[in-house]
Design an enzyme around this catalytic site. Structure first.
Site, PDB file in Angstrom:
ATOM      1  CE  LYS A  25       0.832   1.324   4.474  1.00 41.46           C
ATOM      2  NZ  LYS A  25       1.593   2.538   4.824  1.00 41.46           N
ATOM      3  N   PRO A 108      10.417  -5.237   1.523  1.00 42.63           N
ATOM      4  CG  PRO A 108      11.670  -3.298   1.159  1.00 42.63           C
ATOM      5  CD  PRO A 108      10.644  -4.178   0.528  1.00 42.63           C
ATOM      6  CG  MET A 109      10.344  -7.042   7.267  1.00 41.67           C
ATOM      7  SD  MET A 109      11.166  -8.278   8.280  1.00 41.67           S
ATOM      8  CE  MET A 109      10.265  -8.092   9.799  1.00 41.67           C
ATOM      9  N   GLY A 110      10.086  -2.529   7.442  1.00 38.05           N
ATOM     10  CA  GLY A 110      10.428  -1.148   7.800  1.00 38.05           C
ATOM     11  C   GLY A 110      10.433  -0.215   6.613  1.00 38.05           C
ATOM     12  N   GLY A 112       7.300   1.139   5.102  1.00 37.79           N
ATOM     13  CA  GLY A 112       6.113   1.982   4.945  1.00 37.79           C
ATOM     14  C   GLY A 112       5.163   1.484   3.876  1.00 37.79           C
ATOM     15  N   GLY A 115       3.805  -4.261   4.358  1.00 41.00           N
ATOM     16  CA  GLY A 115       3.990  -5.681   4.027  1.00 41.00           C
ATOM     17  C   GLY A 115       3.472  -6.641   5.084  1.00 41.00           C
ATOM     18  N   GLY A 116       3.857  -6.425   6.346  1.00 39.09           N
ATOM     19  CA  GLY A 116       3.423  -7.318   7.427  1.00 39.09           C
ATOM     20  C   GLY A 116       1.915  -7.306   7.610  1.00 39.09           C
ATOM     21  CB  SER A 117      -0.545  -4.514   7.715  1.00 37.34           C
ATOM     22  OG  SER A 117       0.026  -3.868   8.823  1.00 37.34           O
ATOM     23  CG  ASP A 150      -1.499   0.501   8.536  1.00 36.73           C
ATOM     24  OD1 ASP A 150      -2.224   1.346   9.096  1.00 36.73           O
ATOM     25  OD2 ASP A 150      -0.364   0.752   8.113  1.00 36.73           O
TER      26      ASP A 150
END
Length: 295
Positions: A25, A108-110, A112, A115-117, A150
């Site tokens: 997103k 990638p993590m961190g 914005g 991805g995790g959400s 999110d």
């Protein structure tokens, strides 16, 4: 570059395990209207999906085991949002089935990009379908909120304007522009940005109509640029081509274009030592487009 494209025949013949998209997103704008007594910030933000992201492969098990592979280097499986989402759905619905989950992590993590959400939401929505647990979107979004602020946006699967601490959602139809998205080689902690004393926290609330008809901005941008010269450098590079800004609390920045050709031309000038991609904005999530075709 892998985008999400589905044909009906492809899905009808799809072998198990099933493969589900977890789209990224962008926050097209992000304004901070104040800080509440519980420490959370009041926000106004516009979310849109993009045609790019992770994949989650799911194979249903007859026992109730949840197996997630591969284990991410910096994260135990029990702490992974995909695993937690599957366990939560299983517990809340007393489902006797399990699943083998394989996460193909591209975002990638961190960054914005959510991805995790998005991973958690795909686990909830796809398992609700495969396990036939029959929760409504509203019920799934409520579970999603237990996993992260999110997650409900991805569960709803529609571009949306979010207010409050992200719980008030209004579906929206922003233009589906083309974006160049780049991540400098830094990771940014959301908590660090929101606790920074220099963060703008008093942007006046406006109506959605007002916000959509003015220049978009991100209140986190100034703080992030002050602390991370790498983000500032890449943002200045993109601004030579098109309106550009931070998404979420970063580290990713994006530039918006009216067509794919202009976006690709700009992207080709960027040094290849950054994670980046070109993708179109989507008002309906690729996950929900896929489910509409197979259900």
């Amino acid at each position: 570059m892998q985008h999400y494209h589905f044909s009906h025949s492809l899905l009808a013949q799809q072998e198990k395990p099933y493969r589900f998209p977890c789209p990224a997103k962008l926050n097209l704008f992000l304004y901070i209207n104040g800080k509440r007594q519980d420490g959370y910030h009041e926000l106004q933000t516009l979310f849109q999906f993009v045609d790019f992201g992770d994949w989650l492969d799911i194979e249903v098990r007859e026992d109730n085991e949840i197996c997630l592979t591969p284990e991410l280097p910096s994260l135990k499986n029990e702490d992974n949002l995909v695993y937690r989402a599957a366990k939560l759905l299983q517990q809340k619905t007393n489902c006797a089935l399990g699943a083998n989950l394989t996460l193909d992590k591209i975002l990638p993590m961190g960054s914005g990009l959510g991805g995790g959400s998005s991973n958690a939401a795909t686990a909830l929505v796809a398992l609700n379908y495969l396990w036939n647990t029959q929760l409504s979107t509203k019920q799934l979004a409520k579970l999603g909120l237990m996993l992260g602020a999110d997650v409900p946006i991805f569960v709803h699967g529609h571009a949306a304007f979010a207010e409050g601490v992200g719980e008030k959602i209004t579906y929206c139809e922003p233009k589906e522009k083309w974006y160049v998205v780049l991540k400098p080689n830094v990771s940014i902690s959301t908590a660090t940005v929101f606790s920074d004393p220099d963060l703008i926290r008093n942007t006046p609330k406006q109506s959605l109509e007002q916000l959509l008809n003015q220049k978009y901005a991100n209140d986190c941008e100034k703080v992030v640029l002050n602390h991370y010269p790498e983000v500032e450098e890449i943002l200045h590079r993109l601004l030579q081509y098109a309106p550009s800004r931070l998404t979420g609390t970063g580290a990713c920045v994006f530039a918006e274009f009216n067509d794919e050709e202009s976006a690709q031309l700009a992207f080709q000038t960027i040094p290849k030592n950054y994670f980046g991609f070109v993708a179109q904005g989507l008002n309906k999530s690729p996950l929900h487009n896929m489910l509409a075709k197979i259900s």
